[in-house]
Design a protein around this motif. Structure first.
Motif, PDB file in Angstrom:
ATOM      1  N   UNK A   1       0.823  -1.220   0.000  1.00  0.00           N
ATOM      2  CA  UNK A   1       0.000   0.000   0.000  1.00  0.00           C
ATOM      3  C   UNK A   1       0.862   1.279   0.000  1.00  0.00           C
ATOM      4  N   UNK A   2       2.117   1.153   0.441  1.00  0.00           N
ATOM      5  CA  UNK A   2       2.996   2.335   0.452  1.00  0.00           C
ATOM      6  C   UNK A   2       3.421   2.741  -0.963  1.00  0.00           C
ATOM      7  N   UNK A   3       3.215   1.853  -1.928  1.00  0.00           N
ATOM      8  CA  UNK A   3       3.588   2.177  -3.306  1.00  0.00           C
ATOM      9  C   UNK A   3       2.467   2.886  -4.068  1.00  0.00           C
ATOM     10  N   UNK A   4       1.312   3.042  -3.418  1.00  0.00           N
ATOM     11  CA  UNK A   4       0.160   3.627  -4.133  1.00  0.00           C
ATOM     12  C   UNK A   4       0.301   5.148  -4.225  1.00  0.00           C
ATOM     13  N   UNK A   5       0.046   5.677  -5.424  1.00  0.00           N
ATOM     14  CA  UNK A   5       0.039   7.127  -5.639  1.00  0.00           C
ATOM     15  C   UNK A   5      -1.341   7.547  -6.135  1.00  0.00           C
ATOM     16  N   UNK A   6      -1.605   8.859  -6.064  1.00  0.00           N
ATOM     17  CA  UNK A   6      -2.936   9.360  -6.446  1.00  0.00           C
ATOM     18  C   UNK A   6      -2.770  10.432  -7.528  1.00  0.00           C
ATOM     19  N   UNK A   7      -3.610  10.350  -8.562  1.00  0.00           N
ATOM     20  CA  UNK A   7      -3.505  11.258  -9.707  1.00  0.00           C
ATOM     21  C   UNK A   7      -4.876  11.856 -10.035  1.00  0.00           C
ATOM     22  N   UNK A   8      -4.852  13.048 -10.620  1.00  0.00           N
ATOM     23  CA  UNK A   8      -6.076  13.633 -11.190  1.00  0.00           C
ATOM     24  C   UNK A   8      -5.988  13.466 -12.699  1.00  0.00           C
ATOM     25  N   UNK A   9      -6.814  12.573 -13.253  1.00  0.00           N
ATOM     26  CA  UNK A   9      -6.708  12.309 -14.696  1.00  0.00           C
ATOM     27  C   UNK A   9      -7.928  12.880 -15.418  1.00  0.00           C
ATOM     28  N   UNK A  10      -7.756  13.109 -16.709  1.00  0.00           N
ATOM     29  CA  UNK A  10      -8.854  13.677 -17.502  1.00  0.00           C
ATOM     30  C   UNK A  10      -9.250  12.697 -18.609  1.00  0.00           C
ATOM     31  N   UNK A  11     -10.567  12.649 -18.850  1.00  0.00           N
ATOM     32  CA  UNK A  11     -11.097  11.620 -19.756  1.00  0.00           C
ATOM     33  C   UNK A  11     -10.867  11.941 -21.222  1.00  0.00           C
ATOM     34  N   UNK A  12     -10.502  13.188 -21.528  1.00  0.00           N
ATOM     35  CA  UNK A  12     -10.367  13.516 -22.953  1.00  0.00           C
ATOM     36  C   UNK A  12      -8.934  13.370 -23.454  1.00  0.00           C
ATOM     37  N   UNK A  13      -8.086  12.690 -22.678  1.00  0.00           N
ATOM     38  CA  UNK A  13      -6.703  12.468 -23.141  1.00  0.00           C
ATOM     39  C   UNK A  13      -6.601  11.082 -23.793  1.00  0.00           C
ATOM     40  N   UNK A  14      -5.629  10.907 -24.700  1.00  0.00           N
ATOM     41  CA  UNK A  14      -5.479   9.598 -25.358  1.00  0.00           C
ATOM     42  C   UNK A  14      -5.196   8.507 -24.332  1.00  0.00           C
ATOM     43  N   UNK A  15      -5.787   7.331 -24.537  1.00  0.00           N
ATOM     44  CA  UNK A  15      -5.538   6.210 -23.646  1.00  0.00           C
ATOM     45  C   UNK A  15      -6.636   5.991 -22.618  1.00  0.00           C
ATOM     46  N   UNK A  16      -7.612   6.914 -22.564  1.00  0.00           N
ATOM     47  CA  UNK A  16      -8.744   6.738 -21.636  1.00  0.00           C
ATOM     48  C   UNK A  16      -9.882   6.058 -22.402  1.00  0.00           C
ATOM     49  N   UNK A  17     -10.315   4.869 -21.934  1.00  0.00           N
ATOM     50  CA  UNK A  17     -11.385   4.132 -22.616  1.00  0.00           C
ATOM     51  C   UNK A  17     -12.504   3.869 -21.619  1.00  0.00           C
TER      52      UNK A  17
END
Ligand SMILES: Cc1cc2nc3c(=O)[nH]c(=O)nc-3n(C[C@H](O)[C@H](O)[C@H](O)COP(=O)(O)OP(=O)(O)OC[C@H]3O[C@@H](n4cnc5c(N)ncnc54)[C@H](O)[C@@H]3O)c2cc1C
Length: 382
Positions: free
Chosen positions: A178-194
């Protein structure tokens, strides 16, 4: 009870939320369910009414009100529909978290659109193979030049049907657990989001729950909300609030169910008297009213502790466990008291029963509440 400690501004907010739900949610909630759809237009109307900025700081464009005020506002909304309340709340939480933890330039670009309801937010911990044990999540984050590359799937995510932004958790190094987990704010309109099609969920279509896959999805460094070592703790920090407000939402659903059942059984007669006057029925509803009082006290106590910055882990776990269990049982009792008519879609009871069952899983299941309370038994009673 809790309203006594709210400021006049906060009480006005609760009144506004109540009026909003009566006008925009109550008349439509059954139809959203029949049409199996996510009510984006009403979520956006909720944004215009300020239901996504209650806790957001004033200098970020919010109202800067307390957690207790938010909890009370959403208890009122859940009286009419848990699914809508839960979806709206999840957007609110994404707004507040992103505003607090996001990089200033990222926040300046995206937050106004989230406040306006043009971009809907969500939070992604769960995955197709990971729920209760979210420390074992498998979405992978690999450091690349200037950012991170993400691969993996998220499932059971509220608002996934339409989300434009997601606060997600991903593993940077399996060996660290669990110490390896990171948190990101991602956006759905970028390439690679399905995006995956939303799940068919009885009584919960308005939650827009579903999932998405990230395939070689690259985010810039500014999208990192919490680095490895801090993200897991940050996820747990918000969970007490979620447990307290889910408990309050269950109180809202049972309040509405009791009001409906009492009104109905007062006018419906069997064997020469109102159904409510039969002791077997009346005592069932009395037990429901007693449980409602107890659940309210538990959830309001947890809310007060959260606002005071005190330790709310156990109070929130007790509140969620008790409120979700009692709501499933007592809403079913309200339906029973009304006879077959209790099942008709013109009444909200069957929808609320499904809502209470859903509430028993979100933000930690009843069993996970037992685990949390169980770990503390030696300290509290030993
Ligand atoms: C409508 C809805 C919306 C949701 N929204 C979100 C969201 O926005 N974001 C997000 O990240 N997740 C979300 N979730 C996922 C939710 O957090 C999970 O459903 C929850 O954590 C339970 O995981 P699971 O359903 O995979 O059950 P599992 O973890 O597979 O567990 C299955 C059963 O076993 C029990 N169990 C598991 N481990 C133990 C144990 N050690 N001891 C005893 N019993 C155990 C569980 O309580 C459960 O009853 C949502 C779920 C629902 C239903």
């Amino acid at each position: 009870m809790l309203d006594d400690i709210l400021t006049p501004e906060e009480r006005a907010l609760v009144a506004r939320a109540k009026a909003f739900a009566e006008e925009h949610v109550a008349p439509h909630a059954a139809r959203w369910e029949w049409e199996r759809r996510y009510p984006l237009e009403t979520i956006q109307a909720g944004c215009r009414a300020g239901l996504n900025t209650i806790e957001l700081a004033k200098d970020k464009g919010g109202q800067g009100l307390s957690f207790s005020a938010k909890l009370r506002a959403f208890e009122e909304i859940a009286r009419h529909d848990f699914a809508f309340a839960f979806a709206m709340m999840n957007h609110h939480n994404a707004v507040a978290r992103f505003a607090r933890d996001g990089a200033p330039a990222h926040v300046a670009r995206l937050l106004p659109r989230m406040i306006a309801g043009e971009v809907i937010g969500c939070a992604g911990l769960s995955e197709p193979g990971v729920g209760s044990d979210f420390g074992g999540l498998e979405m992978a984050a690999v450091k690349v030049d200037g950012g991170w590359k993400l691969n993996g799937a998220k499932a059971w995510i509220t608002n996934a049907a339409v989300c434009g932004m997601s606060v997600i958790y991903a593993q940077t190094d399996k060996a660290l657990g669990y110490r390896g987990i990171a948190c990101f704010a991602i956006e759905a309109d970028r390439p690679g989001f399905h995006r995956e099609p939303p799940f068919e969920l009885h009584g919960g279509h308005a939650i827009g729950v579903g999932g998405f896959r990230l395939v070689d999805y690259v985010v810039p460094d500014e999208a990192l909300l919490h680095p490895p070592g801090r993200a897991f703790k940050a996820a747990l920090a918000g969970i007490n609030g979620a447990r307290a407000y889910v408990a309050a939402m269950c109180c809202g659903m049972l309040q509405a169910s009791l009001e409906t059942a009492v009104r109905y059984t007062q006018q419906r007669r069997t064997f020469g008297q109102p159904v409510l006057d039969h002791q077997g029925v009346r005592w069932k509803l009395v037990d429901a009213a007693t449980d409602l009082e107890a659940a309210r006290l538990l959830s309001y106590r947890a809310a007060r502790l959260i606002d005071e910055g005190a330790d709310a882990v156990l109070p929130a776990a007790h509140a969620k466990k008790f409120a979700t269990e009692m709501a499933v049982r007592r809403i079913a009792d309200c339906i029973q008291a009304m006879g077959a008519n209790g099942l008709r879609a013109e009444y909200p009871l069957a929808r609320h029963l499904a809502g209470a069952k859903i509430a028993a899983y979100t933000d930690g299941s009843i069993e996970m509440m037992n685990e949390r309370i169980g770990v503390a038994l030696p300290q509290v009673f030993g």
